[in-house]
Scaffold this motif. Sequence first.
Motif, short mmCIF file in Angstrom:
data_model
loop_
_atom_site.label_atom_id
_atom_site.label_comp_id
_atom_site.label_asym_id
_atom_site.label_seq_id
_atom_site.Cartn_x
_atom_site.Cartn_y
_atom_site.Cartn_z
N SER A 92 -1.51 1.07 6.07
CA SER A 92 -0.92 2.15 5.60
C SER A 92 -0.60 3.18 7.00
O SER A 92 0.34 3.75 7.11
CB SER A 92 -1.71 3.20 4.60
N GLN A 93 -1.81 3.16 7.98
CA GLN A 93 -1.47 4.16 8.97
C GLN A 93 -0.46 3.64 9.98
O GLN A 93 0.29 4.39 10.65
CB GLN A 93 -2.88 4.24 9.83
N LEU A 94 -0.32 2.35 9.89
CA LEU A 94 0.76 1.80 10.62
C LEU A 94 2.02 2.02 10.01
O LEU A 94 3.19 2.36 10.87
CB LEU A 94 0.46 0.09 10.79
N LEU A 95 2.14 1.82 8.59
CA LEU A 95 3.55 1.70 8.16
C LEU A 95 3.94 3.40 8.03
O LEU A 95 5.18 3.69 8.05
CB LEU A 95 3.46 1.12 6.67
N GLY A 96 3.11 4.40 7.48
CA GLY A 96 3.46 5.78 7.34
C GLY A 96 4.09 5.98 6.17
O GLY A 96 3.64 4.84 5.00
N ARG A 97 4.89 6.61 5.87
CA ARG A 97 5.50 6.95 4.58
C ARG A 97 6.69 7.84 4.52
O ARG A 97 6.76 8.28 5.75
CB ARG A 97 4.62 7.38 3.41
N VAL A 98 7.52 7.91 3.64
CA VAL A 98 8.93 8.60 3.61
C VAL A 98 8.55 9.88 2.70
O VAL A 98 7.56 9.72 1.67
CB VAL A 98 9.96 8.18 3.21
N GLY A 99 9.22 10.90 2.88
CA GLY A 99 9.17 12.33 2.11
C GLY A 99 10.08 12.10 0.82
O GLY A 99 10.86 11.39 0.76
N ALA A 194 -5.62 -2.13 12.37
CA ALA A 194 -6.41 -1.62 11.22
C ALA A 194 -7.34 -0.57 11.55
O ALA A 194 -8.02 -0.33 12.41
CB ALA A 194 -7.23 -2.89 10.57
N ASN A 195 -7.41 0.45 10.52
CA ASN A 195 -8.17 1.50 10.26
C ASN A 195 -8.82 1.80 9.17
O ASN A 195 -8.16 1.73 8.19
CB ASN A 195 -7.32 2.79 10.77
N TYR A 196 -10.06 2.45 9.16
CA TYR A 196 -10.70 2.45 8.08
C TYR A 196 -11.64 4.23 8.09
O TYR A 196 -12.07 4.11 9.19
CB TYR A 196 -11.56 1.70 7.30
N PRO A 197 -11.26 5.30 7.33
CA PRO A 197 -10.54 4.88 6.03
C PRO A 197 -9.28 5.07 6.33
O PRO A 197 -8.68 5.26 7.19
CB PRO A 197 -11.34 6.44 5.43
N SER A 198 -8.71 4.52 5.13
CA SER A 198 -7.17 4.51 4.90
C SER A 198 -6.78 5.30 3.67
O SER A 198 -7.62 5.81 3.16
CB SER A 198 -6.97 3.00 4.71
N GLN A 213 -4.31 8.97 10.11
CA GLN A 213 -4.29 8.66 11.58
C GLN A 213 -4.45 7.50 12.14
O GLN A 213 -5.34 7.00 11.81
CB GLN A 213 -5.40 9.83 12.27
N ASN A 214 -3.59 7.10 13.11
CA ASN A 214 -3.74 5.48 13.67
C ASN A 214 -4.57 5.74 14.93
O ASN A 214 -4.11 5.94 15.91
CB ASN A 214 -2.30 5.00 13.91
N ASP A 215 -5.76 5.71 14.85
CA ASP A 215 -6.79 5.71 16.03
C ASP A 215 -6.41 4.59 16.80
O ASP A 215 -7.03 4.80 18.01
CB ASP A 215 -8.31 5.62 15.53
#
Length: 632
Positions: A92-99, A194-198, A213-215
């Motif tokens: 999810s942090q890699l993909l992001g999202r749209v508004g 990968a990051n957690y929490p996601s 945040q994509n750490d």
Amino acid sequence: MHLSGITWVMVIAAAVWAMLLARTFQIQVVDGEKYRQIASNRAQDRTIRVAPRGRILDRNGNVLAQSIQERNKDEANKWDTRRVYPQGVLASQLLGRVGRDGQGLFGLEYQFDEEFRGTDGWQIRVLSGNRVVQAGRKMEGADPIPGKDLVLTIDKNIQEIAENALKAGVEKYRAQSASAIIADPATGEILAMANYPSFDPNVPLTAKSQAKQNDCISKIYEPGSTFKAITAATAIETKSVNPKTVFSGEKGRWAFGSGSKDVIHDDGGRDHGDHDMTGAMAVSSNIIFAKIADSIGDEKFFSYIRKFGFRTKTSIELPGEEVMPLKELGEWSGRTGKTVGFGHEIMVNPMQMVMSYCAIANGGNLLQPTIVREWRSSDGEVLERNSPEKVRRVISEESAAQVRTMLRKVVETGTGQRVNSKYLSDIYFGGKTGTAEKYSSDLKGYDKSKQISSFIGLVPAENPSYVCMVFVDEPKGSTSGGATAGPIFRKIMEDIYFSPLISPAYYNLENIVPNEKCNLEFVGLSRIAAKKQADQSGCPISFVNGENEGSTVVATEYDFENGGRKLRLGSLRLQKMPDLKGLSLRDALEQIGELSGVVEYEGKGWVKRQIPEPNAPLKRNEKFKLVLSEKG
């Protein structure tokens, strides 16, 4: 003159008639075009046809993001476009999202918003008197041009393995967060980030800001002892230190000057003894690596730190990469070079560390990391394909090989012993542990209660297919990299090698230290018969989808944590061999996944030949062979 009533009526009628004629002339002739346009606008309208947003796919074609159309609840003839993420929290942090306006807000959706958007079309629609669209009557328009599809280097299965391991690790070590990067050192392709929490981008309101945040690219930290591999590589390449030279460990405390700060301690003041470079790497001696860095010299060391890529961003195709400028050589104190030698007084991001280790893994070349494999049109045509990009050669193949041997010793006899896998007896891991205290602006110094623990590993150690980094932010209890990040790394690698869809070698029970009591065939047995057979042999079994799902064992996997077998229940419906030609290995294995037997395959690409042939009758314990090729 006196006019009669009838005459007046005629005069008035004539005047009205003349006025009507004049008005009609004005409407039809003088203002005709104006009123024709008004009538046209009332009889039709112009609607925008939103271009479908391009999809995001993993390297095997699994859909990670796509747009769907839904009928508007208020207007029956209107369709709304909604962005969906079929894999939920995955990447999810890699993909992001749209508004709400369909514009990318962060992640890949933001980075490639223009490429995904395409070009909107338009359509003139014919309306009835009450402005209802008349079906079947169309006028001019322009079709929308769909956005491009993005194929990532990410492997969905590896990504899922990494995320599951991080989640378990954060819970076990009571950490704030954890992240992992898995790269192919030969190409620079990122196989998992990968990051957690996601968070679930389908329900973004539930996400906390930290979860977005994509750490992997934005976390700035001191690398600690993982940086010793860079120091060793520099010392060997520049011939500043003979790797066999034995240095004094100074009994855990080295005073190299007369000042109060001119002292370097090993962890907790521990006396690691005297070692050559390999031994110092294994026990992770700060003092000896400070001496090695001092032998290199500040100017030469500074130059190689830059060559390894620690002065600039990696420029991976993602927004939000953070870097801390490397302190200029003129700003180095008499202590700086020595402490940088063991990963202090230098700030990095995880991606920089991964790519530096990739250079050690691949024989000395620093590569450009990439998350983009190719761009495709909406109908599947490849528009652009990425190729590996070499930034520069940093060290020789000989120097890289010597460092890899040292990293193997870390896992074999040193601080990384917990990384060893007893289930992958013929796969040797190499890597380096790291533990660094976080700087506190409130304390104006390092906070001993808050640490970042990390492990960067090469698998296999001598000829790596993977470089994997795991870092854990603020673990509780045991905080060393070997005790926290290391076991998470091991779990990720074990799961990769035990997955027939992604393992670089086909791993089954022959590759594990087997439980002889479980050397049994379960596929095809009923649930009751399987339990009876297991009980008689003393083999621990479990049903991965519950005991009431179907009546027949359709698949098994080795339970290497409990020394038993995991059984999946279902229905054995396939009686004939399916046609697998033209399928990817993953799809082919899914097709025959419910069949009893052993699968062998050779080559890569798509299935070109299969044994048994399509539609051939199948028997229990069938032997399947697949021959794959990348050529058409």
